[in-house]
Design an enzyme around this catalytic site. Structure first.
Site, short mmCIF file in Angstrom:
data_model
loop_
_atom_site.label_atom_id
_atom_site.label_comp_id
_atom_site.label_asym_id
_atom_site.label_seq_id
_atom_site.Cartn_x
_atom_site.Cartn_y
_atom_site.Cartn_z
N ARG A 292 0.79 -1.23 0.00
CA ARG A 292 0.00 0.00 0.00
C ARG A 292 0.82 1.28 0.00
O ARG A 292 0.57 2.19 -0.76
CB ARG A 292 -0.91 0.07 1.24
CG ARG A 292 -2.23 -0.57 1.08
CD ARG A 292 -2.65 -1.12 2.42
NE ARG A 292 -1.71 -2.16 2.79
CZ ARG A 292 -1.86 -3.43 2.44
NH1 ARG A 292 -2.90 -3.80 1.77
NH2 ARG A 292 -0.96 -4.33 2.75
N THR A 293 1.80 1.35 0.89
CA THR A 293 2.49 2.63 1.04
C THR A 293 3.22 2.99 -0.26
O THR A 293 3.06 4.08 -0.79
CB THR A 293 3.46 2.58 2.23
OG1 THR A 293 2.72 2.18 3.38
CG2 THR A 293 4.09 3.94 2.50
N LYS B 119 25.36 -4.03 -1.51
CA LYS B 119 26.82 -4.01 -1.64
C LYS B 119 27.47 -3.29 -0.47
O LYS B 119 28.68 -3.09 -0.44
CB LYS B 119 27.21 -3.27 -2.93
CG LYS B 119 26.71 -3.88 -4.20
CD LYS B 119 27.21 -3.02 -5.36
CE LYS B 119 26.58 -3.42 -6.67
NZ LYS B 119 26.85 -2.40 -7.70
N ARG C 222 11.41 3.97 3.00
CA ARG C 222 11.10 3.05 4.11
C ARG C 222 12.36 2.27 4.44
O ARG C 222 13.06 1.78 3.55
CB ARG C 222 9.98 2.10 3.70
CG ARG C 222 9.81 0.96 4.70
CD ARG C 222 8.59 0.13 4.41
NE ARG C 222 7.38 0.87 4.73
CZ ARG C 222 6.16 0.32 4.75
NH1 ARG C 222 6.00 -0.95 4.43
NH2 ARG C 222 5.10 1.04 5.06
N HIS D 258 5.47 6.17 11.37
CA HIS D 258 4.94 5.99 10.02
C HIS D 258 4.00 7.17 9.76
O HIS D 258 2.78 7.01 9.70
CB HIS D 258 4.20 4.65 9.95
CG HIS D 258 3.89 4.18 8.56
ND1 HIS D 258 3.96 4.99 7.45
CD2 HIS D 258 3.51 2.94 8.12
CE1 HIS D 258 3.62 4.27 6.39
NE2 HIS D 258 3.35 3.04 6.77
C1 NCD Z 1 1.92 -0.84 8.21
C2 NCD Z 1 3.43 -0.69 8.30
O1 NCD Z 1 4.13 -0.90 7.32
O2 NCD Z 1 3.85 -0.33 9.37
N1 NCD Z 1 1.44 -1.05 6.91
C3 NCD Z 1 1.24 -0.01 6.07
O3 NCD Z 1 2.10 0.82 5.85
N2 NCD Z 1 0.03 0.12 5.52
C4 NCD Z 1 1.40 -1.83 9.17
C5 NCD Z 1 1.96 -3.22 9.17
O4 NCD Z 1 2.86 -3.55 8.39
O5 NCD Z 1 1.46 -4.00 9.97
#
Ligand code: NCD
Length: 308
Positions: free
Chosen positions: A51-52, A80, A101, A129
């Site tokens: 999703r993100t 590397k 991320r 997040h």
């Molecule tokens: C969350 C995350 O990555 O922290 N997911 C997300 O970004 N929608 C929650 C999760 O991974 O449980």
């Protein structure tokens, strides 16, 4: 230049502005089709995501921009041994904005120091997040019509769940919010959040060990999965993974206008029968995530639909 590393990097006014912008995007999509023409978003994902990453990419594409990046550490020079700050220094010469991320807490903060363009934290380890939080605020605002005066139940892995940590910080700035923490003892909210947020700001909260005992009080029920990848041993994960499962039976005593949220992915903490309940908001939540990220990208790039 503004980065988004911690949810508190945005003021309540800035969040308000973004929520209204996202509302306008939903209502007048065609107006925003070209606002990011010739702009590039880089998605640097050192950890898995559906999703993100895809909502960031869809957001940029819907604004007329383009995207580049990688979706795993293995397919970047990190395999590397390249450092985050070197990677970001390079990529910030290729893109106008970066969403990143990383499994290490604080990595996006390090990246922001070396970047020539805005950096967005798309999740750092068990820490924060902030763009999931914007998604969550957008969902609450659209579904409940307000961000104040409510009781929010947070259920599941409150220890490692970064979305929980971030939503608590953000929601604690609104009036008359009560938090109910529902988790096993081992997955309690970290002490630093209890001290720095609840105690410092004198915010009402309680900790319980069952969902059933608080269900009738809740306006929002925010479910989370147990974060397997952050456990030190598999046996602990297996013991705790099914601690809380929301089903239609438990919902019988809930408010009629309860809003059930989940950042997703779901493992088995929400029975799929709940998906048909009108109170289930978690799939809508993913769509709101795209619109609020469109508003965020526009805000950080300083572009608006009124300029042209
Ligand atoms: C969350 C995350 O990555 O922290 N997911 C997300 O970004 N929608 C929650 C999760 O991974 O449980």
């Amino acid at each position: 230049m503004k980065h988004l590393i911690d949810p508190m990097d945005l003021s309540v006014q800035e969040i308000d502005h973004m929520l209204h912008l996202a509302d306008d995007i939903i209502a007048h999509k065609e107006k925003y089709r070209e606002v990011c023409r010739y702009k590039k978003l880089a998605t640097l994902f050192f950890e898995p995501s559906t999703r993100t990453r895809l909502s960031f990419e869809a957001a940029m594409l819907e604004l007329g921009g383009s995207v580049l990046g990688f979706s795993s550490a293995d397919s970047s020079s990190s395999a590397k041994g390249e450092s985050v700050s070197d990677t970001v220094q390079v990529v910030s010469g290729y893109a106008d904005i970066i969403a990143m991320r990383h499994p290490k807490e604080g990595a996006p903060h390090v990246a922001a120091r070396r970047s020539m363009v805005p950096v967005i934290n798309a999740g750092d380890g068990g820490h924060n997040h902030p763009t999931q939080t914007l998604t969550d605020l957008m969902t609450i605002y659209r579904e409940k019509g307000r961000l104040d005066n409510m009781t929010i139940g947070l259920c599941g892995d409150l220890k490692f769940g970064r979305t929980v940590h971030s939503i608590i910080k953000a929601m604690s700035r609104y009036e008359n919010i009560h938090f109910v923490m529902i988790s096993p003892e081992e997955l309690r909210l970290p002490e630093y959040i209890i001290k720095d947020v609840f105690e410092k700001k004198q915010i009402s909260y309680k900790e319980v060990r069952t969902m059933e005992e608080v269900m009738p009080e809740l306006d929002i029920l925010y479910m989370t999965r147990v974060q397997r990848e952050r456990f030190f041993n598999e046996a602990d994960y297996i013991r705790l993974k099914d601690s809380f499962i929301l089903d239609t039976y438990k919902l019988k005593r809930a408010k009629q206008d309860l809003c059930i949220m989940h950042p997703l992915p779901r493992v088995n903490e929400i029975d799929i029968k709940v998906d048909d309940d009108p109170r289930a908001c978690y799939f809508k939540q993913t769509l709101y995530g795209k619109y609020i990220r469109m508003a965020l990208i526009m805000t950080l790039l300083g572009v608006s639909a009124d300029e042209d």
